[in-house]
Write a protein that holds these residues in place. Structure first.
Motif, mmCIF file in Angstrom:
data_model
loop_
_atom_site.group_PDB
_atom_site.id
_atom_site.type_symbol
_atom_site.label_atom_id
_atom_site.label_comp_id
_atom_site.label_asym_id
_atom_site.label_seq_id
_atom_site.Cartn_x
_atom_site.Cartn_y
_atom_site.Cartn_z
ATOM 1 N N LEU A 96 0.826 -1.208 0.000
ATOM 2 C CA LEU A 96 0.000 0.000 0.000
ATOM 3 C C LEU A 96 0.863 1.262 0.000
ATOM 4 O O LEU A 96 0.471 2.279 -0.568
ATOM 5 N N MET A 100 0.243 4.046 -2.769
ATOM 6 C CA MET A 100 -0.095 5.422 -2.400
ATOM 7 C C MET A 100 0.947 6.387 -2.964
ATOM 8 O O MET A 100 0.605 7.448 -3.496
ATOM 9 N N ILE A 139 1.487 2.230 6.274
ATOM 10 C CA ILE A 139 1.804 2.928 5.033
ATOM 11 C C ILE A 139 2.710 4.102 5.390
ATOM 12 O O ILE A 139 2.381 4.883 6.282
ATOM 13 N N TYR A 175 -6.343 5.817 1.534
ATOM 14 C CA TYR A 175 -5.417 4.762 1.993
ATOM 15 C C TYR A 175 -5.543 4.505 3.490
ATOM 16 O O TYR A 175 -5.405 3.366 3.938
#
Ligand SMILES: [Zn+2]
Length: 179
Positions: A96, A100, A139, A175
């Protein structure tokens, strides 16, 4: 939870060019993004804190998004936007963080009309490892918005920063909801 920080701080200007200081630009970007985030779900750095003090204060868990904002510096002709992720995330295009970062670079390049320099691993930077990308959050992305040394990059940024930061805030929220 979204942890957002303006790279550098009051006592550390970062890159300086064309009468501009990186720390003022990063604060501007952070503040504009935060206006579009839910305050209950956002933690930000304080402008007097060093990076180490901020990193010691925050405890981003695996469900968090960590996002650090910088401007690049180079020769007068260097231009573009790019993101850094940690080396494990850089190797995994399905992570992720990678996704992102990819979305932020593409969105920024499109809105600002400047090159997308892509995604880099933190060990490709001048530092072997960027601390804030390795705090254990789900993330983590460091964004180099544009080149402070490029008059065109800065002109585009000044003209389009409202729409740019609104779009980036949407990406952060999207996200964060995935974690
Ligand atoms: Zn910086």
């Amino acid at each position: 939870m979204i942890f957002i920080s303006a790279g550098h701080h009051n006592a550390d200007p970062g890159a300086v060019a064309n009468g501009l200081q990186e720390n003022n630009l990063t604060k501007d970007v952070r503040n504009l993004i935060v206006q579009n985030l839910d305050p209950q779900n956002t933690i930000q750095d304080k402008d007097f804190e060093t990076n180490t003090q901020y990193q010691r204060r925050i405890k981003p868990g695996s469900g968090s998004v960590v996002f650090d904002i910088h401007f690049n510096a180079g020769s007068g002709t260097a231009s573009g936007t790019e993101c850094y992720v940690n080396s494990a995330d850089a190797k995994n295009k399905g992570s992720l963080s990678y996704k992102m970062a990819d979305e932020i670079s593409k969105t920024a390049a499109k809105i600002l009309g400047i090159p997308n320099r892509g995604i880099k691993a933190d060990n490709q930077s001048q530092h072997s490892r960027i601390g804030i990308l390795n705090l254990g959050s789900g993330i983590s992305v460091l964004w180099e918005v544009a080149f402070i040394t490029s008059t065109n990059d800065i002109q585009q940024f000044n003209q389009k920063k409202a729409v740019l930061t609104k779009e980036v805030a949407s990406i952060l929220k999207k996200y964060d909801a995935l974690k």
